[in-house]
Design a protein around this motif. Structure first.
Motif, PDB file in Angstrom:
ATOM      1  N   GLU A   1      -6.303  -1.280  -3.170  1.00  0.00           N
ATOM      2  CA  GLU A   1      -5.913  -0.255  -4.142  1.00  0.00           C
ATOM      3  C   GLU A   1      -6.925  -0.206  -5.293  1.00  0.00           C
ATOM      4  O   GLU A   1      -7.380   0.864  -5.700  1.00  0.00           O
ATOM      5  CB  GLU A   1      -4.515  -0.570  -4.662  1.00  0.00           C
ATOM      6  CG  GLU A   1      -3.936   0.498  -5.548  1.00  0.00           C
ATOM      7  CD  GLU A   1      -2.630   0.048  -6.209  1.00  0.00           C
ATOM      8  OE1 GLU A   1      -2.110  -1.032  -5.864  1.00  0.00           O
ATOM      9  OE2 GLU A   1      -2.154   0.787  -7.085  1.00  0.00           O
ATOM     10  N   ARG A   2      -7.290  -1.381  -5.800  1.00  0.00           N
ATOM     11  CA  ARG A   2      -8.275  -1.427  -6.899  1.00  0.00           C
ATOM     12  C   ARG A   2      -9.613  -0.868  -6.454  1.00  0.00           C
ATOM     13  O   ARG A   2     -10.290  -0.161  -7.190  1.00  0.00           O
ATOM     14  CB  ARG A   2      -8.467  -2.876  -7.366  1.00  0.00           C
ATOM     15  CG  ARG A   2      -7.314  -3.281  -8.236  1.00  0.00           C
ATOM     16  CD  ARG A   2      -7.526  -4.603  -8.930  1.00  0.00           C
ATOM     17  NE  ARG A   2      -6.219  -5.025  -9.412  1.00  0.00           N
ATOM     18  CZ  ARG A   2      -5.669  -6.197  -9.215  1.00  0.00           C
ATOM     19  NH1 ARG A   2      -6.328  -7.131  -8.597  1.00  0.00           N
ATOM     20  NH2 ARG A   2      -4.472  -6.463  -9.671  1.00  0.00           N
ATOM     21  N   HIS A   3      -9.976  -1.182  -5.217  1.00  0.00           N
ATOM     22  CA  HIS A   3     -11.249  -0.684  -4.692  1.00  0.00           C
ATOM     23  C   HIS A   3     -11.238   0.843  -4.618  1.00  0.00           C
ATOM     24  O   HIS A   3     -12.210   1.507  -4.995  1.00  0.00           O
ATOM     25  CB  HIS A   3     -11.491  -1.292  -3.312  1.00  0.00           C
ATOM     26  CG  HIS A   3     -12.768  -0.858  -2.678  1.00  0.00           C
ATOM     27  ND1 HIS A   3     -13.996  -1.385  -3.030  1.00  0.00           N
ATOM     28  CD2 HIS A   3     -13.028   0.092  -1.740  1.00  0.00           C
ATOM     29  CE1 HIS A   3     -14.939  -0.786  -2.330  1.00  0.00           C
ATOM     30  NE2 HIS A   3     -14.387   0.117  -1.545  1.00  0.00           N
ATOM     31  N   LEU A   4     -10.109   1.400  -4.170  1.00  0.00           N
ATOM     32  CA  LEU A   4     -10.004   2.864  -4.082  1.00  0.00           C
ATOM     33  C   LEU A   4     -10.095   3.499  -5.471  1.00  0.00           C
ATOM     34  O   LEU A   4     -10.755   4.529  -5.647  1.00  0.00           O
ATOM     35  CB  LEU A   4      -8.681   3.254  -3.408  1.00  0.00           C
ATOM     36  CG  LEU A   4      -8.638   3.006  -1.906  1.00  0.00           C
ATOM     37  CD1 LEU A   4      -7.203   3.066  -1.383  1.00  0.00           C
ATOM     38  CD2 LEU A   4      -9.510   4.027  -1.166  1.00  0.00           C
ATOM     39  N   GLU A   5      -9.443   2.863  -6.418  1.00  0.00           N
ATOM     40  CA  GLU A   5      -9.503   3.362  -7.795  1.00  0.00           C
ATOM     41  C   GLU A   5     -10.937   3.356  -8.299  1.00  0.00           C
ATOM     42  O   GLU A   5     -11.420   4.328  -8.887  1.00  0.00           O
ATOM     43  CB  GLU A   5      -8.664   2.456  -8.704  1.00  0.00           C
ATOM     44  CG  GLU A   5      -7.329   3.082  -9.077  1.00  0.00           C
ATOM     45  CD  GLU A   5      -6.442   2.048  -9.747  1.00  0.00           C
ATOM     46  OE1 GLU A   5      -5.235   2.137  -9.535  1.00  0.00           O
ATOM     47  OE2 GLU A   5      -6.969   1.151 -10.456  1.00  0.00           O
TER      48      GLU A   5
ATOM     49  N   ALA B   1       0.842  -1.201   0.000  1.00  0.00           N
ATOM     50  CA  ALA B   1       0.000   0.000   0.000  1.00  0.00           C
ATOM     51  C   ALA B   1       0.878   1.251   0.000  1.00  0.00           C
ATOM     52  O   ALA B   1       0.566   2.247  -0.661  1.00  0.00           O
ATOM     53  CB  ALA B   1      -0.934  -0.014   1.211  1.00  0.00           C
ATOM     54  N   ALA B   2       1.997   1.193   0.717  1.00  0.00           N
ATOM     55  CA  ALA B   2       2.886   2.358   0.770  1.00  0.00           C
ATOM     56  C   ALA B   2       3.520   2.601  -0.599  1.00  0.00           C
ATOM     57  O   ALA B   2       3.638   3.737  -1.054  1.00  0.00           O
ATOM     58  CB  ALA B   2       3.963   2.150   1.832  1.00  0.00           C
ATOM     59  N   ARG B   3       3.924   1.510  -1.255  1.00  0.00           N
ATOM     60  CA  ARG B   3       4.545   1.666  -2.578  1.00  0.00           C
ATOM     61  C   ARG B   3       3.525   2.106  -3.634  1.00  0.00           C
ATOM     62  O   ARG B   3       3.891   2.579  -4.707  1.00  0.00           O
ATOM     63  CB  ARG B   3       5.255   0.377  -2.989  1.00  0.00           C
ATOM     64  CG  ARG B   3       6.483   0.116  -2.128  1.00  0.00           C
ATOM     65  CD  ARG B   3       7.388  -0.961  -2.678  1.00  0.00           C
ATOM     66  NE  ARG B   3       8.222  -0.470  -3.750  1.00  0.00           N
ATOM     67  CZ  ARG B   3       8.099  -0.811  -5.023  1.00  0.00           C
ATOM     68  NH1 ARG B   3       7.158  -1.663  -5.384  1.00  0.00           N
ATOM     69  NH2 ARG B   3       8.895  -0.320  -5.925  1.00  0.00           N
ATOM     70  N   ALA B   4       2.236   1.951  -3.314  1.00  0.00           N
ATOM     71  CA  ALA B   4       1.199   2.453  -4.212  1.00  0.00           C
ATOM     72  C   ALA B   4       0.821   3.895  -3.842  1.00  0.00           C
ATOM     73  O   ALA B   4      -0.226   4.406  -4.273  1.00  0.00           O
ATOM     74  CB  ALA B   4      -0.026   1.540  -4.142  1.00  0.00           C
TER      75      ALA B   4
END
Ligand code: NAP
Length: 314
Positions: A297-301, A20-23
């Protein structure tokens, strides 16, 4: 508003934090008062890929933590005490603070049950263990004991025959709870024997374990039993108390996630032993943490690009 809050800091939680941090999601990790999970209780870890000479459990978890922090994860050594997943934003409370989040990754792990007898804690990592996969290889040609009568105990006992010259299963009743096939395998193994109707009263030894004080429950007699190791396999308890009524759990309290890391609540993902009755390994937990972070991450997108609710369009 946090984009990702991660609850837990074992291999699952901290791998989720690295991803998550690297994203660039700047995850907030609620690591618990004692960060690092079950590996903090083990000595040498020999089966984590990338460390051919082995690594001490706490050192490995320190590396996980450093790696997550290097990419911007914020780690608070506090216990999450309450969650409210009934609506967005999701709420996680810890240390008198309420954190609001778009996504939450639950990685609170499970705790091995201990017997709670004298000597057990003192000799942890020096003969007493709850993980044959982690510590079995330290007892080559030794006399090993296993406590428990379920599938875990049979699995541990069978695994430990690779190392020990003899493996004695100590069980409090005269019948096993384990499935028939596991029980048959254990009974058929030439290195495994059983002591029935017996409980451990005390673990003996100073610098390292030298034996057990046992109580026969039939005649209430006490005696000392020489052996070199004790593997306790009396079950695990998933750390899900704060999720009761919020997430779907199975009968044993594990979080249900039939679809990868997804839970029954949108935006809440799960990783590691808290949803894993089967593998319970650091490396599988780390893999699950990676998947949960990618799913978050996909969900946030998807949230970002989703059209606003109809009521806001007028
Ligand atoms: P479990 O089935 O609950 O068995 C725990 C065992 O520990 C029981 O025999 C119990 O005795 C004993 N026990 C509990 N507390 C004790 C205490 N304080 N002192 C002494 N003995 C104590 O737990 P598990 O073996 O970890 O299995 C959990 C689940 O995972 C099960 O559904 C199992 O089938 C599954 N599992 C499957 C596999 C596999 O299929 N390969 C492997 C591992 C686990 P009593 O029998 O007297 O209650």
């Amino acid at each position: 508003m946090e984009r990702v809050v991660i609850i837990g800091s074992g291999p699952a939680g901290l791998t989720a934090a690295v991803y998550a941090a690297r994203a660039n999601l700047r995850p907030l990790v609620l690591a618990g008062g004692l960060y690092g999970g079950q590996l903090m209780l083990t000595t040498e870890v020999e089966n984590y890929p990338g460390f051919p000479d082995g690594i001490m459990g706490p050192d490995l978890m320190m590396k996980f933590r450093e790696q997550a922090e290097r990419f911007g994860a914020r780690i608070l050594d506090v216990d999450a005490t309450l969650v409210d997943f009934s609506s967005q934003p999701l709420v996680v409370a810890a240390d008198d603070e309420r954190h609001h989040a778009k996504t939450v990754i639950v990685a609170t792990g499970a705790s091995a049950r201990w017997l709670g007898v004298p000597g057990e804690e003192h000799l942890r990592g020096r003969g007493v263990s709850t993980c044959a996969t982690c510590d079995g290889a330290f007892f080559k040609e030794r006399h090993i004991t296993v406590v428990g009568g379920g599938d875990s105990a049979m699995e541990e006992a069978l695994f430990l025959t690779r190392f020990g010259r003899r493996v004695t299963v100590i069980h409090r009743r005269d019948g096993l709870r384990a499935s028939k096939i596991m029980a048959e395998r254990a009974h058929a193994h030439s290195k495994i024997d059983f002591i029935w109707n017996t409980v451990v009263e005390r673990v003996l030894g100073e610098e390292r374990m030298t034996g057990l004080r046992l109580r026969n429950l039939r005649d209430d007699s006490l005696y000392d039993f020489d052996c070199d190791a004790l593997f306790i396999a009396i079950g695990h308890t998933p750390n899900t108390q704060i999720f009761r009524g919020q997430l779907d759990l199975d009968e044993a309290g594990y979080i249900l996630s039939p679809n990868g890391s997804l839970t029954n609540v949108e935006g809440v993902f799960v990783a590691g032993d808290v949803a894993d009755l089967r593998y319970k390994q650091a490396v599988t937990a780390a893999g699950a943490g990676c998947k949960a972070a990618m799913d978050a991450e996909r969900h946030l997108e998807a949230m970002e690009f989703a059209p606003p609710p109809l009521t806001h369009l007028a």
